[in-house]
Scaffold this active site. Sequence first.
Site, PDB file in Angstrom:
ATOM      1  N   ARG A  55      -6.587   6.425   1.216  1.00 19.11           N
ATOM      2  CA  ARG A  55      -6.229   5.730   2.456  1.00 19.11           C
ATOM      3  C   ARG A  55      -4.927   6.209   3.075  1.00 19.11           C
ATOM      4  O   ARG A  55      -4.669   5.954   4.240  1.00 19.11           O
ATOM      5  CB  ARG A  55      -6.210   4.212   2.200  1.00 19.11           C
ATOM      6  CG  ARG A  55      -7.547   3.703   1.716  1.00 19.11           C
ATOM      7  CD  ARG A  55      -7.615   2.202   1.733  1.00 19.11           C
ATOM      8  NE  ARG A  55      -6.930   1.582   0.628  1.00 19.11           N
ATOM      9  CZ  ARG A  55      -6.951   0.275   0.389  1.00 19.11           C
ATOM     10  NH1 ARG A  55      -7.614  -0.527   1.182  1.00 19.11           N
ATOM     11  NH2 ARG A  55      -6.318  -0.228  -0.643  1.00 19.11           N
TER      12      ARG A  55
ATOM     13  N   GLU B   8     -15.978  -9.904   0.209  1.00 21.46           N
ATOM     14  CA  GLU B   8     -14.776 -10.144   1.027  1.00 21.46           C
ATOM     15  C   GLU B   8     -14.625  -9.126   2.137  1.00 21.46           C
ATOM     16  O   GLU B   8     -14.832  -7.930   1.936  1.00 21.46           O
ATOM     17  CB  GLU B   8     -13.552 -10.091   0.098  1.00 21.46           C
ATOM     18  CG  GLU B   8     -12.234 -10.204   0.845  1.00 21.46           C
ATOM     19  CD  GLU B   8     -11.060 -10.413  -0.095  1.00 21.46           C
ATOM     20  OE1 GLU B   8     -11.201 -11.179  -1.082  1.00 21.46           O
ATOM     21  OE2 GLU B   8      -9.999  -9.823   0.149  1.00 21.46           O
TER      22      GLU B   8
ATOM     23  N   HIS C 161       0.826  -1.211   0.000  1.00 23.71           N
ATOM     24  CA  HIS C 161       0.000   0.000   0.000  1.00 23.71           C
ATOM     25  C   HIS C 161       0.862   1.264   0.000  1.00 23.71           C
ATOM     26  O   HIS C 161       0.337   2.371  -0.124  1.00 23.71           O
ATOM     27  CB  HIS C 161      -0.926   0.026   1.230  1.00 23.71           C
ATOM     28  CG  HIS C 161      -2.056  -0.961   1.157  1.00 23.71           C
ATOM     29  ND1 HIS C 161      -2.219  -1.977   2.058  1.00 23.71           N
ATOM     30  CD2 HIS C 161      -3.089  -1.083   0.281  1.00 23.71           C
ATOM     31  CE1 HIS C 161      -3.299  -2.679   1.753  1.00 23.71           C
ATOM     32  NE2 HIS C 161      -3.839  -2.168   0.673  1.00 23.71           N
TER      33      HIS C 161
ATOM     34  N   GLU D  55      -7.823 -11.931   5.907  1.00 24.27           N
ATOM     35  CA  GLU D  55      -6.489 -11.396   5.629  1.00 24.27           C
ATOM     36  C   GLU D  55      -5.921 -10.643   6.823  1.00 24.27           C
ATOM     37  O   GLU D  55      -4.710 -10.521   6.954  1.00 24.27           O
ATOM     38  CB  GLU D  55      -6.466 -10.539   4.349  1.00 24.27           C
ATOM     39  CG  GLU D  55      -7.061  -9.176   4.477  1.00 24.27           C
ATOM     40  CD  GLU D  55      -7.061  -8.403   3.158  1.00 24.27           C
ATOM     41  OE1 GLU D  55      -7.753  -8.836   2.216  1.00 24.27           O
ATOM     42  OE2 GLU D  55      -6.382  -7.379   3.089  1.00 24.27           O
TER      43      GLU D  55
ATOM     44  N   ASP E  90      -2.902 -14.160   5.288  1.00 27.91           N
ATOM     45  CA  ASP E  90      -1.723 -13.613   4.615  1.00 27.91           C
ATOM     46  C   ASP E  90      -0.510 -14.257   5.294  1.00 27.91           C
ATOM     47  O   ASP E  90      -0.317 -14.093   6.507  1.00 27.91           O
ATOM     48  CB  ASP E  90      -1.686 -12.086   4.753  1.00 27.91           C
ATOM     49  CG  ASP E  90      -0.544 -11.481   3.953  1.00 27.91           C
ATOM     50  OD1 ASP E  90      -0.810 -10.574   3.144  1.00 27.91           O
ATOM     51  OD2 ASP E  90       0.617 -11.901   4.145  1.00 27.91           O
TER      52      ASP E  90
ATOM     53  N   GLU F  31      -4.470 -15.525  -5.375  1.00 29.07           N
ATOM     54  CA  GLU F  31      -4.705 -14.104  -5.657  1.00 29.07           C
ATOM     55  C   GLU F  31      -3.482 -13.505  -6.342  1.00 29.07           C
ATOM     56  O   GLU F  31      -2.350 -13.822  -5.986  1.00 29.07           O
ATOM     57  CB  GLU F  31      -4.958 -13.336  -4.350  1.00 29.07           C
ATOM     58  CG  GLU F  31      -5.035 -11.826  -4.582  1.00 29.07           C
ATOM     59  CD  GLU F  31      -5.377 -11.007  -3.340  1.00 29.07           C
ATOM     60  OE1 GLU F  31      -5.189 -11.478  -2.197  1.00 29.07           O
ATOM     61  OE2 GLU F  31      -5.840  -9.860  -3.545  1.00 29.07           O
TER      62      GLU F  31
ATOM     63  N   HIS G 152      -4.077 -14.386   1.080  1.00 24.61           N
ATOM     64  CA  HIS G 152      -4.063 -13.000   0.615  1.00 24.61           C
ATOM     65  C   HIS G 152      -2.676 -12.671   0.056  1.00 24.61           C
ATOM     66  O   HIS G 152      -1.655 -12.871   0.738  1.00 24.61           O
ATOM     67  CB  HIS G 152      -4.381 -12.071   1.799  1.00 24.61           C
ATOM     68  CG  HIS G 152      -4.143 -10.627   1.503  1.00 24.61           C
ATOM     69  ND1 HIS G 152      -3.172  -9.881   2.124  1.00 24.61           N
ATOM     70  CD2 HIS G 152      -4.758  -9.791   0.638  1.00 24.61           C
ATOM     71  CE1 HIS G 152      -3.217  -8.642   1.665  1.00 24.61           C
ATOM     72  NE2 HIS G 152      -4.159  -8.559   0.762  1.00 24.61           N
TER      73      HIS G 152
ATOM     74  N   ASP H  93     -14.076  -6.476  -2.652  1.00 23.19           N
ATOM     75  CA  ASP H  93     -13.266  -6.432  -1.437  1.00 23.19           C
ATOM     76  C   ASP H  93     -13.733  -5.227  -0.622  1.00 23.19           C
ATOM     77  O   ASP H  93     -13.599  -4.080  -1.058  1.00 23.19           O
ATOM     78  CB  ASP H  93     -11.787  -6.281  -1.815  1.00 23.19           C
ATOM     79  CG  ASP H  93     -10.882  -6.473  -0.611  1.00 23.19           C
ATOM     80  OD1 ASP H  93     -11.271  -6.062   0.496  1.00 23.19           O
ATOM     81  OD2 ASP H  93      -9.787  -7.035  -0.796  1.00 23.19           O
TER      82      ASP H  93
HETATM   83  C1  LIG Z   1      -8.146  -3.723  -2.465  1.00 16.53           C
HETATM   84  C2  LIG Z   1      -8.121  -3.849  -0.976  1.00 16.53           C
HETATM   85  O1  LIG Z   1      -8.662  -2.686  -0.420  1.00 16.53           O
HETATM   86  C3  LIG Z   1      -6.763  -4.082  -0.402  1.00 16.53           C
HETATM   87  O2  LIG Z   1      -5.911  -3.029  -0.791  1.00 16.53           O
HETATM   88  C4  LIG Z   1      -6.188  -5.409  -0.837  1.00 16.53           C
HETATM   89  O3  LIG Z   1      -4.851  -5.419  -0.553  1.00 16.53           O
HETATM   90  C5  LIG Z   1      -6.616  -6.614  -0.080  1.00 16.53           C
HETATM   91  O4  LIG Z   1      -7.682  -6.448   0.731  1.00 16.53           O
HETATM   92  C6  LIG Z   1      -6.725  -7.836  -0.961  1.00 16.53           C
HETATM   93  O5  LIG Z   1      -7.585  -8.653  -0.738  1.00 16.53           O
HETATM   94  O6  LIG Z   1      -5.881  -7.989  -1.837  1.00 16.53           O
HETATM   95 MG   LIG Z   2      -8.941  -8.263   0.752  1.00 21.30          MG
END
Ligand SMILES: C[C@H](O)[C@H](O)[C@@H](O)[C@@H](O)C(=O)O
Ligand SMILES: [Mg+2]
Length: 394
Positions: free
Chosen positions: A48, A240, A22, A268, A291, A338, A318, A214
């Site tokens: 964000r 999600e 991020h 995640e 994750d 993913e 994740h 998401d």
């Molecule tokens: C897109 C989401 O807001 C997050 O930035 C993303 O990183 C995460 O939630 C994901 O599932 O990949």
């Molecule tokens: Mg996510």
Amino acid sequence: MSMPTIREVRAYTVRGGGADYHDQGEDHWIDGQIATPMGKYPEYRPHRRNFGLNVLGTLVVEVEATDGTVGFGVTTAGELGAWIVENHLARFIEGTRASDVEKLWDQMFNATLFYGRKGIVLNVISGVDLAMWDLLGKLRDEPVHQLLGGPVRDELSFYATGARPDLARDMGFLGGKMPLVHGPAEGDDGMERNLAHLAKMREAVGSDFWLMWDCWMSLDVSYATRLAQRAREFDLKWIEEALPPDDYWGYAELRRNVPTGMWVNTGEHEATRWGFRMLLEMECCDVIQPDVGWCGGITELLKISALADAHGRYVIPHGSSVYSYHFVVTRHNSPFSEFLMMAPKADRVVPMFSPLLLDEPVPENGRMSVSQLDRPGFGVRLNPDCELARPFTH
Ligand SMILES: C[C@H](O)[C@H](O)[C@@H](O)[C@@H](O)C(=O)O
Ligand SMILES: [Mg+2]
């Protein structure tokens, strides 16, 4: 071969992408308006970075064995994480046998219980654990997936996370997961705009492509239920992380409320076998999404995954690039992966942890052959062009 011990652990920080994906420049899709738990404050809604999503930065942990072999792992933890490694965890790491990942994990977790359990401490433990598995693979001259029992399939297939599922479809992905843009604070108007966007994307991608939302912990049960019910018309595959991670009760209710066939996915921001036990036993979700850089590393993910398997649940980790791929390819209950679209406009495939890692494989036409993972350890190198800082030493 006699197994070397760890001679030294070193903790570095680095800014700009990497594990803290991020931490991007302006005009990146990942920092556009996205529904978040801070969206109820209008001043923190537009992007964000406003509320500090990128404050942590990347932590790189290196473990050097007595024979000079170096393993490394990366996670999101920055200076705080580096302090924990150097000032607290180093005492357990140094002197340990390079293959003793279980004992080391147990010591790190139990010694930090009084201030740890989840969050940044588990990120740090994960980073150390990934470094140990990387080292072990290098010492044994085997990819991590072999240490985990070997692949159960020849290739990985991917869905893409990003703002442009329509482009992801053309790139060969299984589906596209979009960030939800408007949260409950934006009322009925925001709800209509979310649905209009989903409708537009369904129109663009056609019927044989997965579309997901998401929601990044931003909703409540009532809003999420209404959103999911109305999204049925557009064949949303899953919703999600609709709720804050601690609201296990809300997730269980949401799962009962969504239309038949739509998945509720989450995890995640969950950590350890105990956190995932809550999600599984309370029937909070259809798929768990740990994750590996945050949930406790590979050592803990193996336990989480076995628990999920016994509950008949998929584990779709994740993000986390190679750290996930080496795991996913060894598990029957992880049938796809993913891929986070880290190009600023989500219009092309670039390595997920760019620019930090070299040799980081990427999917082609939405797939990746296991042979792309056939290098010792996790098979990646640190990019010497990325400036690492070592803020603390012990
Ligand atoms: C897109 C989401 O807001 C997050 O930035 C993303 O990183 C995460 O939630 C994901 O599932 O990949
Ligand atoms: Mg996510």
